[in-house]
Design a protein around this motif. Structure first.
Motif, PDB file in Angstrom:
ATOM      1  N   GLY A 166       0.791  -1.227   0.000  1.00  0.00           N
ATOM      2  CA  GLY A 166       0.000   0.000   0.000  1.00  0.00           C
ATOM      3  C   GLY A 166       0.816   1.266   0.000  1.00  0.00           C
ATOM      4  N   ASP A 167       2.119   1.202   0.281  1.00  0.00           N
ATOM      5  CA  ASP A 167       2.964   2.401   0.247  1.00  0.00           C
ATOM      6  C   ASP A 167       3.035   2.957  -1.176  1.00  0.00           C
ATOM      7  OD1 ASP A 167       3.526   2.370   2.931  1.00  0.00           O
ATOM      8  OD2 ASP A 167       5.499   1.425   2.727  1.00  0.00           O
ATOM      9  N   GLN A 168       3.114   4.289  -1.261  1.00  0.00           N
ATOM     10  CA  GLN A 168       3.186   4.968  -2.556  1.00  0.00           C
ATOM     11  C   GLN A 168       4.632   5.039  -3.032  1.00  0.00           C
ATOM     12  OE1 GLN A 168       0.454   6.410  -4.433  1.00  0.00           O
ATOM     13  NE2 GLN A 168       2.087   6.361  -5.967  1.00  0.00           N
ATOM     14  N   ALA A 169       4.851   4.741  -4.311  1.00  0.00           N
ATOM     15  CA  ALA A 169       6.199   4.792  -4.884  1.00  0.00           C
ATOM     16  C   ALA A 169       6.157   5.391  -6.281  1.00  0.00           C
ATOM     17  CB  ALA A 169       6.814   3.398  -4.936  1.00  0.00           C
ATOM     18  N   LEU A 170       7.305   5.867  -6.737  1.00  0.00           N
ATOM     19  CA  LEU A 170       7.471   6.385  -8.099  1.00  0.00           C
ATOM     20  C   LEU A 170       8.635   5.669  -8.763  1.00  0.00           C
ATOM     21  CD1 LEU A 170       7.023   8.481 -10.423  1.00  0.00           C
ATOM     22  CD2 LEU A 170       8.714   9.927  -9.237  1.00  0.00           C
ATOM     23  N   GLU A 171       8.433   5.237 -10.001  1.00  0.00           N
ATOM     24  CA  GLU A 171       9.528   4.745 -10.826  1.00  0.00           C
ATOM     25  C   GLU A 171       9.698   5.730 -11.977  1.00  0.00           C
ATOM     26  OE1 GLU A 171      12.591   2.739 -12.615  1.00  0.00           O
ATOM     27  OE2 GLU A 171      10.812   3.359 -13.719  1.00  0.00           O
ATOM     28  N   TYR A 172      10.902   6.281 -12.092  1.00  0.00           N
ATOM     29  CA  TYR A 172      11.203   7.321 -13.082  1.00  0.00           C
ATOM     30  C   TYR A 172      12.223   6.732 -14.046  1.00  0.00           C
ATOM     31  CZ  TYR A 172      12.353  12.137 -14.631  1.00  0.00           C
ATOM     32  OH  TYR A 172      12.540  13.296 -15.356  1.00  0.00           O
ATOM     33  N   LEU A 218      10.748  15.996 -10.502  1.00  0.00           N
ATOM     34  CA  LEU A 218      10.629  15.188  -9.293  1.00  0.00           C
ATOM     35  C   LEU A 218      10.099  16.002  -8.120  1.00  0.00           C
ATOM     36  CD1 LEU A 218      13.919  13.108  -9.566  1.00  0.00           C
ATOM     37  CD2 LEU A 218      11.585  12.238  -9.769  1.00  0.00           C
ATOM     38  N   THR A 219      10.549  17.241  -8.008  1.00  0.00           N
ATOM     39  CA  THR A 219      10.062  18.106  -6.918  1.00  0.00           C
ATOM     40  C   THR A 219       8.551  18.277  -6.999  1.00  0.00           C
ATOM     41  OG1 THR A 219      12.161  19.305  -6.845  1.00  0.00           O
ATOM     42  CG2 THR A 219      10.258  20.371  -5.843  1.00  0.00           C
ATOM     43  N   SER A 220       8.059  18.512  -8.218  1.00  0.00           N
ATOM     44  CA  SER A 220       6.616  18.678  -8.406  1.00  0.00           C
ATOM     45  C   SER A 220       5.868  17.415  -8.017  1.00  0.00           C
ATOM     46  CB  SER A 220       6.332  19.035  -9.869  1.00  0.00           C
ATOM     47  OG  SER A 220       4.941  19.112 -10.100  1.00  0.00           O
ATOM     48  N   TYR A 221       6.401  16.262  -8.395  1.00  0.00           N
ATOM     49  CA  TYR A 221       5.736  15.004  -8.042  1.00  0.00           C
ATOM     50  C   TYR A 221       5.704  14.812  -6.527  1.00  0.00           C
ATOM     51  CZ  TYR A 221       4.600  10.127  -7.433  1.00  0.00           C
ATOM     52  OH  TYR A 221       3.989   8.973  -7.017  1.00  0.00           O
ATOM     53  N   ILE A 222       6.821  15.054  -5.876  1.00  0.00           N
ATOM     54  CA  ILE A 222       6.903  14.847  -4.420  1.00  0.00           C
ATOM     55  C   ILE A 222       5.944  15.782  -3.685  1.00  0.00           C
ATOM     56  CG2 ILE A 222       8.425  14.966  -2.404  1.00  0.00           C
ATOM     57  CD1 ILE A 222      10.743  14.344  -4.451  1.00  0.00           C
ATOM     58  N   GLU A 223       5.889  17.033  -4.139  1.00  0.00           N
ATOM     59  CA  GLU A 223       4.992  18.003  -3.485  1.00  0.00           C
ATOM     60  C   GLU A 223       3.525  17.624  -3.677  1.00  0.00           C
ATOM     61  OE1 GLU A 223       7.764  22.051  -3.657  1.00  0.00           O
ATOM     62  OE2 GLU A 223       6.288  21.650  -5.259  1.00  0.00           O
ATOM     63  N   SER A 224       3.207  17.018  -4.824  1.00  0.00           N
ATOM     64  CA  SER A 224       1.815  16.627  -5.067  1.00  0.00           C
ATOM     65  C   SER A 224       1.489  15.235  -4.509  1.00  0.00           C
ATOM     66  CB  SER A 224       1.509  16.664  -6.565  1.00  0.00           C
ATOM     67  OG  SER A 224       2.317  15.748  -7.270  1.00  0.00           O
ATOM     68  N   HIS A 225       2.529  14.526  -4.056  1.00  0.00           N
ATOM     69  CA  HIS A 225       2.350  13.213  -3.430  1.00  0.00           C
ATOM     70  C   HIS A 225       3.168  13.186  -2.132  1.00  0.00           C
ATOM     71  CE1 HIS A 225       1.447  12.529  -7.693  1.00  0.00           C
ATOM     72  NE2 HIS A 225       0.675  11.529  -7.296  1.00  0.00           N
ATOM     73  N   PRO A 226       2.739  13.964  -1.128  1.00  0.00           N
ATOM     74  CA  PRO A 226       3.541  14.102   0.094  1.00  0.00           C
ATOM     75  C   PRO A 226       3.742  12.792   0.861  1.00  0.00           C
ATOM     76  CG  PRO A 226       1.343  15.035   0.393  1.00  0.00           C
ATOM     77  CD  PRO A 226       1.486  14.749  -1.067  1.00  0.00           C
ATOM     78  N   ASP A 227       2.921  11.785   0.572  1.00  0.00           N
ATOM     79  CA  ASP A 227       3.056  10.510   1.273  1.00  0.00           C
ATOM     80  C   ASP A 227       3.929   9.505   0.525  1.00  0.00           C
ATOM     81  OD1 ASP A 227       1.414  11.397   3.334  1.00  0.00           O
ATOM     82  OD2 ASP A 227      -0.414  10.714   2.310  1.00  0.00           O
ATOM     83  N   VAL A 228       4.586   9.923  -0.529  1.00  0.00           N
ATOM     84  CA  VAL A 228       5.417   8.997  -1.291  1.00  0.00           C
ATOM     85  C   VAL A 228       6.510   8.416  -0.386  1.00  0.00           C
ATOM     86  CG1 VAL A 228       7.007  10.804  -2.135  1.00  0.00           C
ATOM     87  CG2 VAL A 228       6.748   8.667  -3.413  1.00  0.00           C
ATOM     88  N   ALA A 248      14.387  20.079  -2.094  1.00  0.00           N
ATOM     89  CA  ALA A 248      13.566  21.195  -2.571  1.00  0.00           C
ATOM     90  C   ALA A 248      12.104  21.021  -2.186  1.00  0.00           C
ATOM     91  CB  ALA A 248      13.704  21.325  -4.086  1.00  0.00           C
ATOM     92  N   ALA A 249      11.674  19.769  -2.052  1.00  0.00           N
ATOM     93  CA  ALA A 249      10.282  19.489  -1.684  1.00  0.00           C
ATOM     94  C   ALA A 249      10.074  19.447  -0.173  1.00  0.00           C
ATOM     95  CB  ALA A 249       9.842  18.164  -2.298  1.00  0.00           C
ATOM     96  N   GLY A 250      11.132  19.731   0.588  1.00  0.00           N
ATOM     97  CA  GLY A 250      11.009  19.802   2.037  1.00  0.00           C
ATOM     98  C   GLY A 250      11.197  18.489   2.768  1.00  0.00           C
ATOM     99  N   LYS A 251      11.703  17.484   2.092  1.00  0.00           N
ATOM    100  CA  LYS A 251      11.947  16.200   2.728  1.00  0.00           C
ATOM    101  C   LYS A 251      13.312  16.183   3.411  1.00  0.00           C
ATOM    102  CE  LYS A 251       8.134  14.189   1.298  1.00  0.00           C
ATOM    103  NZ  LYS A 251       7.071  13.719   2.225  1.00  0.00           N
ATOM    104  N   LYS A 252      13.476  15.227   4.332  1.00  0.00           N
ATOM    105  CA  LYS A 252      14.742  15.036   5.029  1.00  0.00           C
ATOM    106  C   LYS A 252      15.318  13.672   4.654  1.00  0.00           C
ATOM    107  CE  LYS A 252      13.325  17.829   9.014  1.00  0.00           C
ATOM    108  NZ  LYS A 252      13.053  17.828  10.490  1.00  0.00           N
ATOM    109  N   VAL A 256      12.201   9.341   2.401  1.00  0.00           N
ATOM    110  CA  VAL A 256      11.840   8.598   1.198  1.00  0.00           C
ATOM    111  C   VAL A 256      12.975   7.632   0.878  1.00  0.00           C
ATOM    112  CG1 VAL A 256      11.290   8.746  -1.261  1.00  0.00           C
ATOM    113  CG2 VAL A 256      10.468  10.521   0.307  1.00  0.00           C
ATOM    114  N   THR A 257      12.640   6.377   0.635  1.00  0.00           N
ATOM    115  CA  THR A 257      13.642   5.393   0.233  1.00  0.00           C
ATOM    116  C   THR A 257      13.960   5.585  -1.242  1.00  0.00           C
ATOM    117  OG1 THR A 257      12.862   3.795   1.857  1.00  0.00           O
ATOM    118  CG2 THR A 257      14.138   2.930   0.008  1.00  0.00           C
ATOM    119  N   VAL A 258      15.232   5.781  -1.547  1.00  0.00           N
ATOM    120  CA  VAL A 258      15.649   6.051  -2.921  1.00  0.00           C
ATOM    121  C   VAL A 258      16.559   4.924  -3.414  1.00  0.00           C
ATOM    122  CG1 VAL A 258      16.920   7.620  -4.454  1.00  0.00           C
ATOM    123  CG2 VAL A 258      15.461   8.539  -2.628  1.00  0.00           C
ATOM    124  N   GLY A 259      16.232   4.394  -4.585  1.00  0.00           N
ATOM    125  CA  GLY A 259      17.073   3.390  -5.233  1.00  0.00           C
ATOM    126  C   GLY A 259      17.473   3.864  -6.605  1.00  0.00           C
TER     127      GLY A 259
END
Length: 332
Positions: A166-172, A218-228, A248-252, A256-259
């Motif tokens: 159920g976690d939200q993820a993005l593949e770019y 990516l910043t736009s996506y993260i801001e529009s999907h804050p629960d990613v 830039a999107a305010g994350k620390k 977010v797990t990045v691969g």
């Protein structure tokens, strides 16, 4: 008096000693006189290209290849095709290509080269149909088994981030690019099989050439999907810019797990600082060294093509420090 075997042997020793000090005829280097055109991928000196260049140069030096002509395409498939045409017009001994344009786009060009007796081999992204057709003529592959590499990256992301169903993820990624897209497909499907909800964005040709352009996307996506919870890519230069987008999107770091893939300088910093969790290590230096070696041994001795998986492991924040000296040297 008959001479004994022992006396004859002892008498011959001075002659053997003289023979052992006689100069040995110098042998030509295996690659002496050869001309090799080689597609390196990105732009000269960029982090995802430099190790490959250094590996190719090391092989050329070791094998005595005096004429290694480097071609840089900014990762543009059409440029790679044009570079092949330019190389073939020069009638070289060998051409090293990259698989990004796809087997269909390269088919007629490689067929023409083979008719002329030019050895062709490949690296970084596979051309399976051409490998199967021309392997006996020296067509090999040095690079990642793409789907497996992407899958491994996704699997390790799930473990590193303790991601759950159920976690939200993005593949770019680059799913549109024939076999090249299999790496992103593997990553995406590994996340989906773990139960994550995965959005997908295609990397544009502009971002493919200049990865800094990925930051606002990516910043736009993260801001529009804050629960990613996870972002994955199999583009080396894009990987290096994901931390900037997160910041830039305010994350620390760790939010977010990045691969990703490839150990470029900014990606190393991202691993050290906790922005990036998992990086597939392609061992790019080998993707330069092995194709040049393939060219030489196939042209000189008729060896068939070798297929070598150069990327079967990942680097994490816990393992990066041990590799830094080699990375700084442009090897890893």
């Amino acid at each position: 008096m008959k001479s004994s075997w022992r006396s004859m042997t002892l008498a011959a020793l001075p002659l053997l000693a003289l023979a052992s000090t006689a100069p040995v005829a110098a042998q030509d280097a295996l690659g002496e006189g050869m001309t090799i055109y080689m597609q390196m991928g990105g732009n000269p000196g960029d982090g995802a290209t430099l190790p490959r260049t250094n590996g190719a140069r090391a092989a050329a030096k070791a094998l005595g290849v005096g004429n290694l002509l480097e071609q840089y395409s900014g990762w543009q498939p059409e440029t790679m095709l044009n570079q092949f045409r330019e190389a073939l017009a020069a009638d070289p001994d060998c051409i090293v290509i990259m698989g990004h344009p796809g087997a269909g786009a390269f088919a007629d060009l490689v067929a023409d080269a083979e008719k002329r007796g030019v050895v062709v081999t490949s690296g970084n992204a596979p051309l399976t149909e051409l490998l199967e057709k021309y392997q006996a003529q020296g067509f090999g592959y040095a690079g990642v088994e793409l789907y497996a590499g992407g899958w491994l990256t996704g699997k390790q992301m799930v473990e590193a981030g303790k991601l759950k169903k159920g976690d939200q993820a993005l593949e770019y990624g680059l799913l549109s690019q024939a076999e090249r897209g299999q790496s992103d497909r593997g990553l995406k499907e590994a996340l989906e099989d773990a139960g994550l909800k995965v959005d997908y964005i295609e990397i544009s040709p502009e971002v493919n050439n200049d990865a800094s352009l990925a930051v606002p996307i990516l910043t736009s996506y993260i801001e529009s999907h804050p629960d990613v919870k996870a972002i994955g890519t199999q583009h080396g230069n894009v990987t290096s810019f994901v931390p900037k987008a997160l910041e830039a999107a305010g994350k620390k770091p760790g939010d977010v797990t990045v691969g990703g893939i490839d150990l470029v300088p900014a990606t190393i910093d991202g691993l050290k600082d906790g922005w990036i969790s998992v990086v597939l290590d392609q061992q790019l230096w080998l993707q330069g060294f092995l194709p040049v070696t393939q060219c030489v041994i196939s042209k000189k001795y008729g060896f068939t093509g070798l297929s070598v998986n150069t990327g079967s492991g990942v680097v994490t924040p816990k393992t990066i420090n041990a590799l830094v000296p080699l990375i700084d040297a442009g090897i890893r």
